[in-house]
Design a protein around this motif. Structure first.
Motif, PDB file in Angstrom:
ATOM      1  N   TYR A   1       0.843  -1.197   0.000  1.00  0.00           N
ATOM      2  CA  TYR A   1       0.000   0.000   0.000  1.00  0.00           C
ATOM      3  C   TYR A   1       0.874   1.241   0.000  1.00  0.00           C
ATOM      4  O   TYR A   1       1.972   1.224   0.566  1.00  0.00           O
ATOM      5  CB  TYR A   1      -0.891   0.030   1.253  1.00  0.00           C
ATOM      6  CG  TYR A   1      -1.814  -1.153   1.361  1.00  0.00           C
ATOM      7  CD1 TYR A   1      -3.082  -1.120   0.784  1.00  0.00           C
ATOM      8  CD2 TYR A   1      -1.424  -2.299   2.046  1.00  0.00           C
ATOM      9  CE1 TYR A   1      -3.938  -2.210   0.889  1.00  0.00           C
ATOM     10  CE2 TYR A   1      -2.273  -3.392   2.145  1.00  0.00           C
ATOM     11  CZ  TYR A   1      -3.520  -3.343   1.561  1.00  0.00           C
ATOM     12  OH  TYR A   1      -4.357  -4.425   1.655  1.00  0.00           O
ATOM     13  N   ASP A   2       0.372   2.338  -0.595  1.00  0.00           N
ATOM     14  CA  ASP A   2       1.100   3.598  -0.473  1.00  0.00           C
ATOM     15  C   ASP A   2       0.792   4.189   0.904  1.00  0.00           C
ATOM     16  O   ASP A   2      -0.016   3.645   1.659  1.00  0.00           O
ATOM     17  CB  ASP A   2       0.801   4.550  -1.632  1.00  0.00           C
ATOM     18  CG  ASP A   2      -0.628   5.045  -1.690  1.00  0.00           C
ATOM     19  OD1 ASP A   2      -1.370   4.926  -0.684  1.00  0.00           O
ATOM     20  OD2 ASP A   2      -1.025   5.557  -2.760  1.00  0.00           O
ATOM     21  N   ILE A   3       1.413   5.288   1.224  1.00  0.00           N
ATOM     22  CA  ILE A   3       1.315   5.845   2.572  1.00  0.00           C
ATOM     23  C   ILE A   3      -0.103   6.344   2.881  1.00  0.00           C
ATOM     24  O   ILE A   3      -0.485   6.459   4.041  1.00  0.00           O
ATOM     25  CB  ILE A   3       2.384   6.950   2.797  1.00  0.00           C
ATOM     26  CG1 ILE A   3       2.609   7.200   4.281  1.00  0.00           C
ATOM     27  CG2 ILE A   3       2.046   8.199   2.025  1.00  0.00           C
ATOM     28  CD1 ILE A   3       3.226   6.038   5.009  1.00  0.00           C
ATOM     29  N   SER A   4      -0.915   6.590   1.848  1.00  0.00           N
ATOM     30  CA  SER A   4      -2.295   7.016   2.082  1.00  0.00           C
ATOM     31  C   SER A   4      -3.257   5.829   2.159  1.00  0.00           C
ATOM     32  O   SER A   4      -4.462   6.032   2.327  1.00  0.00           O
ATOM     33  CB  SER A   4      -2.747   7.999   0.998  1.00  0.00           C
ATOM     34  OG  SER A   4      -2.759   7.359  -0.251  1.00  0.00           O
TER      35      SER A   4
ATOM     36  N   ASP B   1       3.517  -1.276  -9.756  1.00  0.00           N
ATOM     37  CA  ASP B   1       2.125  -1.415  -9.329  1.00  0.00           C
ATOM     38  C   ASP B   1       1.473  -2.603 -10.037  1.00  0.00           C
ATOM     39  O   ASP B   1       2.140  -3.358 -10.755  1.00  0.00           O
ATOM     40  CB  ASP B   1       1.350  -0.107  -9.546  1.00  0.00           C
ATOM     41  CG  ASP B   1       1.206   0.276 -11.010  1.00  0.00           C
ATOM     42  OD1 ASP B   1       1.444  -0.568 -11.911  1.00  0.00           O
ATOM     43  OD2 ASP B   1       0.834   1.441 -11.265  1.00  0.00           O
TER      44      ASP B   1
ATOM     45  N   GLY C   1       9.295   6.723  -2.194  1.00  0.00           N
ATOM     46  CA  GLY C   1       8.516   7.080  -1.018  1.00  0.00           C
ATOM     47  C   GLY C   1       8.394   5.921  -0.054  1.00  0.00           C
ATOM     48  O   GLY C   1       9.048   4.884  -0.197  1.00  0.00           O
TER      49      GLY C   1
ATOM     50  N   VAL D   1       6.593   2.532  -9.568  1.00  0.00           N
ATOM     51  CA  VAL D   1       5.998   3.492  -8.634  1.00  0.00           C
ATOM     52  C   VAL D   1       7.023   4.550  -8.237  1.00  0.00           C
ATOM     53  O   VAL D   1       8.228   4.367  -8.427  1.00  0.00           O
ATOM     54  CB  VAL D   1       5.430   2.780  -7.380  1.00  0.00           C
ATOM     55  CG1 VAL D   1       4.328   1.811  -7.778  1.00  0.00           C
ATOM     56  CG2 VAL D   1       6.513   2.071  -6.602  1.00  0.00           C
ATOM     57  N   SER D   2       6.540   5.638  -7.676  1.00  0.00           N
ATOM     58  CA  SER D   2       7.426   6.729  -7.287  1.00  0.00           C
ATOM     59  C   SER D   2       8.148   6.408  -5.982  1.00  0.00           C
ATOM     60  O   SER D   2       7.731   5.540  -5.216  1.00  0.00           O
ATOM     61  CB  SER D   2       6.621   8.027  -7.133  1.00  0.00           C
ATOM     62  OG  SER D   2       5.640   7.876  -6.141  1.00  0.00           O
TER      63      SER D   2
ATOM     64  N   TYR E   1       6.244   2.963   1.689  1.00  0.00           N
ATOM     65  CA  TYR E   1       5.174   2.013   1.376  1.00  0.00           C
ATOM     66  C   TYR E   1       4.968   1.091   2.574  1.00  0.00           C
ATOM     67  O   TYR E   1       5.883   0.876   3.362  1.00  0.00           O
ATOM     68  CB  TYR E   1       5.519   1.206   0.124  1.00  0.00           C
ATOM     69  CG  TYR E   1       5.506   2.058  -1.112  1.00  0.00           C
ATOM     70  CD1 TYR E   1       4.347   2.208  -1.868  1.00  0.00           C
ATOM     71  CD2 TYR E   1       6.644   2.757  -1.503  1.00  0.00           C
ATOM     72  CE1 TYR E   1       4.324   3.031  -2.978  1.00  0.00           C
ATOM     73  CE2 TYR E   1       6.624   3.581  -2.616  1.00  0.00           C
ATOM     74  CZ  TYR E   1       5.460   3.707  -3.353  1.00  0.00           C
ATOM     75  OH  TYR E   1       5.435   4.542  -4.448  1.00  0.00           O
TER      76      TYR E   1
ATOM     77  N   VAL F   1      -1.336  -0.741  -3.889  1.00  0.00           N
ATOM     78  CA  VAL F   1      -0.398  -0.551  -4.994  1.00  0.00           C
ATOM     79  C   VAL F   1      -0.219  -1.866  -5.755  1.00  0.00           C
ATOM     80  O   VAL F   1      -0.253  -1.897  -6.984  1.00  0.00           O
ATOM     81  CB  VAL F   1       0.970  -0.048  -4.470  1.00  0.00           C
ATOM     82  CG1 VAL F   1       2.010  -0.021  -5.573  1.00  0.00           C
ATOM     83  CG2 VAL F   1       0.814   1.324  -3.838  1.00  0.00           C
TER      84      VAL F   1
ATOM     85  N   ARG G   1      -3.775   3.391  -0.201  1.00  0.00           N
ATOM     86  CA  ARG G   1      -4.247   2.837  -1.478  1.00  0.00           C
ATOM     87  C   ARG G   1      -3.437   1.600  -1.842  1.00  0.00           C
ATOM     88  O   ARG G   1      -2.210   1.596  -1.725  1.00  0.00           O
ATOM     89  CB  ARG G   1      -4.113   3.870  -2.595  1.00  0.00           C
ATOM     90  CG  ARG G   1      -5.121   5.002  -2.486  1.00  0.00           C
ATOM     91  CD  ARG G   1      -5.019   5.928  -3.684  1.00  0.00           C
ATOM     92  NE  ARG G   1      -3.697   6.558  -3.716  1.00  0.00           N
ATOM     93  CZ  ARG G   1      -3.470   7.845  -3.494  1.00  0.00           C
ATOM     94  NH1 ARG G   1      -4.469   8.654  -3.250  1.00  0.00           N
ATOM     95  NH2 ARG G   1      -2.256   8.329  -3.527  1.00  0.00           N
TER      96      ARG G   1
ATOM     97  N   LYS H   1       6.806  -1.055   7.349  1.00  0.00           N
ATOM     98  CA  LYS H   1       7.088   0.015   6.390  1.00  0.00           C
ATOM     99  C   LYS H   1       8.359  -0.303   5.616  1.00  0.00           C
ATOM    100  O   LYS H   1       9.283  -0.930   6.139  1.00  0.00           O
ATOM    101  CB  LYS H   1       7.290   1.350   7.105  1.00  0.00           C
ATOM    102  CG  LYS H   1       6.053   1.901   7.736  1.00  0.00           C
ATOM    103  CD  LYS H   1       6.361   3.227   8.402  1.00  0.00           C
ATOM    104  CE  LYS H   1       5.146   3.770   9.112  1.00  0.00           C
ATOM    105  NZ  LYS H   1       5.461   5.027   9.818  1.00  0.00           N
TER     106      LYS H   1
END
Length: 96
Positions: A38-41, A66, A75, A72-73, A77, A45, A43, A91
């Motif tokens: 999942y991304d940090i928000s 993804d 950051g 993916v960018s 996850y 991935v 969602r 994380k």
């Protein structure tokens, strides 16, 4: 090799990573399991695993893409191991 007595989700390695990382986990018994990124928000991935696995130690590689194969960018996850009776999360950081 002996079957682990408990579920365990290890920290991915390497972390931070680029372009791929290894996620190791153990299952105490055979059953359905899923491993999602999942991304940090929050969602979804990518789904790395969704099916029946034997009890034991498993190693899954995530290549930083993804569900559509797009890179993916960079950051933070979250990866989550889920089974019928537990959820574990950790994380990881993708660096570019």
């Amino acid at each position: 090799m002996a079957t682990p007595q408990a579920y365990e989700l290890m920290q991915n390695y390497p972390n931070p990573f680029n372009p791929s990382t290894s996620i190791v986990f153990s299952l105490a018994e055979t059953g359905h399991a899923s491993l999602n990124v999942y991304d940090i928000s929050g969602r979804l991935v990518s789904t790395l695993l969704n099916g029946t696995l034997e009890g034991g130690v498993h190693d899954i590689v995530w290549n930083g893409t993804d569900m559509n194969g797009n890179v993916v960018s960079a950051g933070v996850y979250i990866y989550a191991l889920e089974s019928a009776d537990m959820v574990m999360t950790k994380k990881m950081i993708l660096m570019k």
